[in-house]
Design a protein around this motif. Sequence first.
Motif, short mmCIF file in Angstrom:
data_model
loop_
_atom_site.label_atom_id
_atom_site.label_comp_id
_atom_site.label_asym_id
_atom_site.label_seq_id
_atom_site.Cartn_x
_atom_site.Cartn_y
_atom_site.Cartn_z
N SER A 122 14.87 -2.92 -6.27
CA SER A 122 16.31 -3.20 -5.52
C SER A 122 16.78 -4.43 -5.63
O SER A 122 17.78 -4.83 -5.01
N GLY A 123 16.07 -5.29 -6.44
CA GLY A 123 16.78 -6.54 -6.73
C GLY A 123 15.74 -7.76 -5.95
O GLY A 123 16.23 -9.03 -5.90
N LEU A 124 14.91 -7.45 -5.12
CA LEU A 124 13.89 -8.43 -4.56
C LEU A 124 13.11 -8.89 -5.67
O LEU A 124 11.77 -8.69 -5.58
N GLY A 125 13.23 -9.93 -6.44
CA GLY A 125 12.39 -10.64 -7.21
C GLY A 125 11.49 -11.49 -6.69
O GLY A 125 11.43 -11.93 -5.54
N PRO A 126 10.44 -12.39 -7.40
CA PRO A 126 9.48 -12.86 -6.71
C PRO A 126 10.21 -14.43 -6.21
O PRO A 126 9.74 -14.61 -4.99
N TRP A 127 10.97 -14.97 -6.73
CA TRP A 127 11.58 -16.23 -6.34
C TRP A 127 12.47 -15.93 -4.88
O TRP A 127 12.64 -16.67 -4.16
N ARG A 128 13.31 -14.90 -5.06
CA ARG A 128 14.08 -14.51 -4.02
C ARG A 128 12.96 -13.95 -2.68
O ARG A 128 13.50 -14.30 -1.68
N VAL B 155 3.60 -18.53 2.57
CA VAL B 155 3.58 -18.72 1.10
C VAL B 155 2.42 -18.00 0.73
O VAL B 155 1.98 -17.40 -0.17
N LEU B 156 1.23 -18.48 1.53
CA LEU B 156 -0.11 -17.84 1.43
C LEU B 156 -0.35 -16.28 1.47
O LEU B 156 -1.04 -15.59 0.90
N ALA B 157 0.69 -15.72 2.32
CA ALA B 157 0.74 -14.12 2.65
C ALA B 157 1.54 -13.48 1.35
O ALA B 157 1.15 -12.38 1.42
N LEU B 158 2.59 -14.19 0.83
CA LEU B 158 3.54 -13.55 -0.13
C LEU B 158 2.47 -12.68 -1.04
O LEU B 158 2.71 -11.61 -1.58
N PRO B 159 1.38 -13.32 -2.08
CA PRO B 159 0.91 -12.59 -3.08
C PRO B 159 0.19 -11.30 -2.51
O PRO B 159 -0.07 -10.39 -3.33
N PHE B 160 -0.19 -11.04 -1.25
CA PHE B 160 -0.81 -9.69 -0.93
C PHE B 160 0.20 -8.66 -1.20
O PHE B 160 -0.09 -7.51 -1.38
N ALA B 161 1.61 -8.87 -1.24
CA ALA B 161 2.57 -7.90 -1.69
C ALA B 161 2.56 -7.70 -3.05
O ALA B 161 3.11 -6.13 -3.44
N TYR B 162 1.94 -8.27 -3.94
CA TYR B 162 1.85 -7.82 -5.16
C TYR B 162 0.29 -7.29 -5.56
O TYR B 162 -0.07 -7.19 -6.96
N LEU B 163 -0.59 -7.14 -4.61
CA LEU B 163 -1.71 -6.44 -4.76
C LEU B 163 -1.74 -4.99 -4.92
O LEU B 163 -0.70 -4.63 -4.20
N GLN C 252 0.86 -1.01 -0.17
CA GLN C 252 0.03 0.06 0.08
C GLN C 252 0.87 1.06 -0.07
O GLN C 252 0.66 2.14 -0.72
N SER C 253 1.75 1.24 0.62
CA SER C 253 2.99 2.41 0.91
C SER C 253 3.87 2.46 -0.26
O SER C 253 4.73 3.48 -0.34
N SER C 254 3.78 1.59 -1.21
CA SER C 254 4.90 1.43 -2.40
C SER C 254 6.04 1.16 -1.92
O SER C 254 6.98 1.07 -2.80
N GLU C 255 6.38 0.61 -0.77
CA GLU C 255 7.68 0.36 -0.13
C GLU C 255 8.18 -1.14 -0.83
O GLU C 255 9.21 -1.13 -1.13
N TYR C 256 7.05 -1.86 -0.93
CA TYR C 256 7.50 -3.20 -1.82
C TYR C 256 7.82 -3.07 -3.23
O TYR C 256 8.81 -3.65 -3.85
N THR C 257 7.34 -2.01 -3.88
CA THR C 257 7.83 -1.62 -5.28
C THR C 257 9.11 -1.26 -5.30
O THR C 257 9.81 -1.47 -5.95
N ILE C 258 9.53 -0.32 -4.39
CA ILE C 258 10.89 -0.13 -4.26
C ILE C 258 11.75 -1.08 -3.88
O ILE C 258 13.00 -1.34 -4.48
#
Length: 371
Positions: free
Chosen positions: A95-101, A298-306, A85-91
């Motif tokens: 910075s190199g935090l890909g999905p698999w990482r 694993v169930l919580a990770l997709p919420f970072a991409y909403l 929500q705060s766009s911090e995850y986009t940053i």
Amino acid sequence: MKTIRQLLYKEILVAVGFVTLGFLALFFFFDFVDELRWVGKTGENGYQLAHAMLVVTLMVPSHLYELLPITVLIGTIFVMARLAQSSEYTILRTSGLGPWRALHTLLALGMAFVVLTFAIGDYLAPMSDRAAQLIKARYQGGITIGQTGAWLKEKQADHSFAANVSALVGQGRMQGVRIFEFDQNGLLVSLMHAESGEFASDGAWTLTNVERSSFHTQDTQATDTASVERTRLPTYRWPTEISTEMVSTALLKPDRMATLDLFQYIRHLNANGQTAQRYEIEFWRKVFYPLSCLVMVVLALPFAYLHFRSGGITTYVFGGVMAGISFFLLNNVFGYIGNLQNWQPWLTAAAPGFIYSMLSLAAFGWLVLRR
């Protein structure tokens, strides 16, 4: 990556700790209110307010073991959704935090929660729960199950025994013990009824105030006679391999026992020709239950991409909580169905985690890789 990992771990640990503390406080209050009904009912020197407070405190590790996976889910979802929500995850992604990482990072944290859950459920919770039950047995009059107590069976040489224990009244003390002895043909040979009993250091039972009835039959072509011989003994030593843990397992809920105690009790049941389906399911549930923490992260990770609008984070967090609750409901339902339908115990215990793992990975693949 080390800085990103530390940021995520710190945020998730704080959130999970806060949610866990809130749930434990809520359950502590409910348990304390429930225990108040027993205060003062067993006399002046019986169950008092301090005992109730101690019992409720000792029940906290068991609740922590039960709640930890769902608090991991709630805390991780909150952190992931807030970062999105705060766009911090986009940053973080730039910075190199890909999905698999990101998945690998959360799984590493999930493994730490797995170890913590296993340690609490296999060591801390059984000891504290047993201590709480012994306090209640001492000041309330005993631990019992139903109206007939606990039944245990054992084979010795050419004879077999069925032991019935009405209640546990303290550390290593039993009340209302009955022992039925059968010969190799299944005929009743003797019946012993003891007022109380204790577990001796060599594994035998020391029974007190014993009334023994021996049944003698003689069946020949000329005569068919039967007689009963009754004797009273102040003490009687019964050699057996039925330990304190086995009696506790039969009297208490199997999900409160340690994994090793359940395994030994299952071996005892199988060796004596008794059904162990229920305990085998509980054994495998205790094996797979800590792994549900991995399913939760694993169930919580997709919420970072909403993509969240202002105030929309609450709806997604609530949806994640409902998903976690449905996981535990499915886990319990599979346990009952597997017991009724005689499913393989390991499959019954592992199926809910496998189903939700596949759903979590499918959501991760759809939201992250395709979008």
